[in-house]
Write a protein that holds these residues in place. Sequence first.
Motif, PDB file in Angstrom:
ATOM      1  N   GLY A   2      40.941  40.929  37.498  1.00 54.26           N
ATOM      2  CA  GLY A   2      40.081  42.406  37.506  1.00 54.26           C
ATOM      3  C   GLY A   2      40.436  42.886  36.493  1.00 54.26           C
ATOM      4  N   ILE A   3      40.801  42.487  35.326  1.00 59.87           N
ATOM      5  CA  ILE A   3      41.221  43.500  34.097  1.00 59.87           C
ATOM      6  C   ILE A   3      40.102  43.047  32.942  1.00 59.87           C
ATOM      7  CG2 ILE A   3      42.715  43.796  32.187  1.00 59.87           C
ATOM      8  CD1 ILE A   3      45.001  43.332  34.080  1.00 59.87           C
ATOM      9  N   ARG A   4      40.050  41.767  32.725  1.00 64.72           N
ATOM     10  CA  ARG A   4      38.962  41.459  31.465  1.00 64.72           C
ATOM     11  C   ARG A   4      37.425  41.473  31.927  1.00 64.72           C
ATOM     12  NH1 ARG A   4      41.465  36.358  30.206  1.00 64.72           N
ATOM     13  NH2 ARG A   4      41.951  36.697  32.534  1.00 64.72           N
ATOM     14  N   TYR A   5      37.335  40.954  33.295  1.00 62.03           N
ATOM     15  CA  TYR A   5      36.072  41.119  33.840  1.00 62.03           C
ATOM     16  C   TYR A   5      36.180  40.792  35.285  1.00 62.03           C
ATOM     17  CZ  TYR A   5      36.929  35.997  33.220  1.00 62.03           C
ATOM     18  OH  TYR A   5      37.502  34.556  33.280  1.00 62.03           O
TER      19      TYR A   5
END
Lengths: 107, 459
Positions: free
Chosen positions: B314-317
């Motif tokens: 859930g951080i980069r996409y």
Amino acid sequence: MPIVSKKIVSKDQVKHIAQLANIPISESESQQLAKDFAQTLTVVDQLKTADVAELAGTHQVTGFKNITREDIVDESLSFTQEEALANAREQRDGYFLVPQVLNSEDK
Amino acid sequence: MTLNQLTLQEALAGLKAGSLDISDLYRDLNDAIEKQKSYNIYLQLNPQAEAEAKQLQDRQLKGLPIAVKDNFCSKKLATTAASKVLENFIPQYESTVTERLQKAGGVIIGKSNLDAWAHGSSTETSDFGPSLNPRNPDYLPGGSSGGSAAAVAADLCLAAIGSETAGSIRQPAAWCGTVGLKPSYGRVSRFGVVAMASSTDSPGVLSKTVEDACLVLNTIAGPDARDATCNQEPAPDFTKFLDQDIRGLKIGLIYHDVQGVEEANEKLAQELAILSQLGAKIEKAQALDPHNAIGVYTVVQRAEVSSNLARYDGIRYGQDRSYFGDEAKRRIMLGTYTLSKGYADQYYNLAQKVRTQYLNDFTQLFKKYDVLVSPTSPGFAKKIGASANSAMFGELEDMLLEASSVSGLPGINVPYYRDPQTNLFFGANFVAPMWREDLVIKVADAFEKNSKWNTWRNR
């Protein structure tokens, strides 16, 4: 074909695995997952009857070995900073914003 | 008949001869898509499809509409893998398959539904709801490429792209009465496909006829420097293997004594007489009991899933890990368990050894036979709702396919019976040695052209 579970998996075991896998689960989910695990492991346990002691494991099926390429940057395989950040939930100054790992008391 | 009901080959011939207008075809297709909305086959449609098609008239596939399973990344359209984790995710790069398909003049008409992350054999684990089987909407289309199979069966495309890890092309093809071609592992690049089980994931084709499958496979197969597991030898022209003489071909009928497959086996034995009449030699062969393949696949697949899905943070996409559905959670956690200290030997390493046993068994069988055949699925499509309450639904439905999948072999599904009461189909699965797509195409094409079960050849 209904599967009769012969395995017993405890709720605590499930919670431990959930923690390892970084999957948030609720109390009721852990109960259901314990049942599902038991059902699946009952099927999987049949493997223990296979006569394979003498065999090596198969990790890949093509037989290809040492597939490499020249160590040259391929622009078509690279993202621009904009592209890399395009789907980020949060960003600041061109960087990904990530959850805090260390809190101030750990200094 | 409407123009969306043409086979890919018929439409190509019509466009070439000037007797078919691409706009007319898209008009009929869009009408059909609109009418069948309740079947939940497409997660997303390409609004530019017709405009793109008009620009591609000089290319191989002449702008014809191809459905693409929503686990292939494409720059223009969201790619969700039917999971809420990737809802609204717009890839910044193109998968090799969709890149080649479009370069060859194919148009992505829409992204088709699947089991979330391709985990399942029903499309019921899709976070966006199941697709219905166009042959009979009370039933499931199968999966995980269920949307692609349904899109073909309902004539909402001229052919479709799917992917198979163990049955995910062939089983929905069987349940929807279409052709499903799973090439050898490594024949088609996995670059840009949402990874599930990297040691068996194989992109392939769902289509109306065997010939159509070859036409599409020709555009997507072959070496790709971006996938190191891809065969670096150029792929052959697969249409060369159509209309071949099958005299003398040795076919081994496997899984003929497996419990619960009686009706499918009985009908298959009758229908295979067609191949005997064409000069092939068919005899019952004894393959290793497929039941252990369920365990092998379950362990290997879960282990690879737990690793491949670790990237969704859930951080980069995408969204964070709380967005995973029940099935993905089950699989990630079981994989984590079977790879954990103390259990890896008991489960993962043992499964990989039994996998070797299946590979060895196929090697032995192929010394005697050119091609092996069995029913694709133990039975007809199951009713909507059937996958609930079974953590092992897919594995059991794919029981007859798993051994060949974990061995990387090419296989093809062709319809061999239609139940007049339910309008549901049985499909036969032809399997050949690694890289021998030629053999499965040859025999499936001969069977299709000489039997009465292909809907499009017998309308």
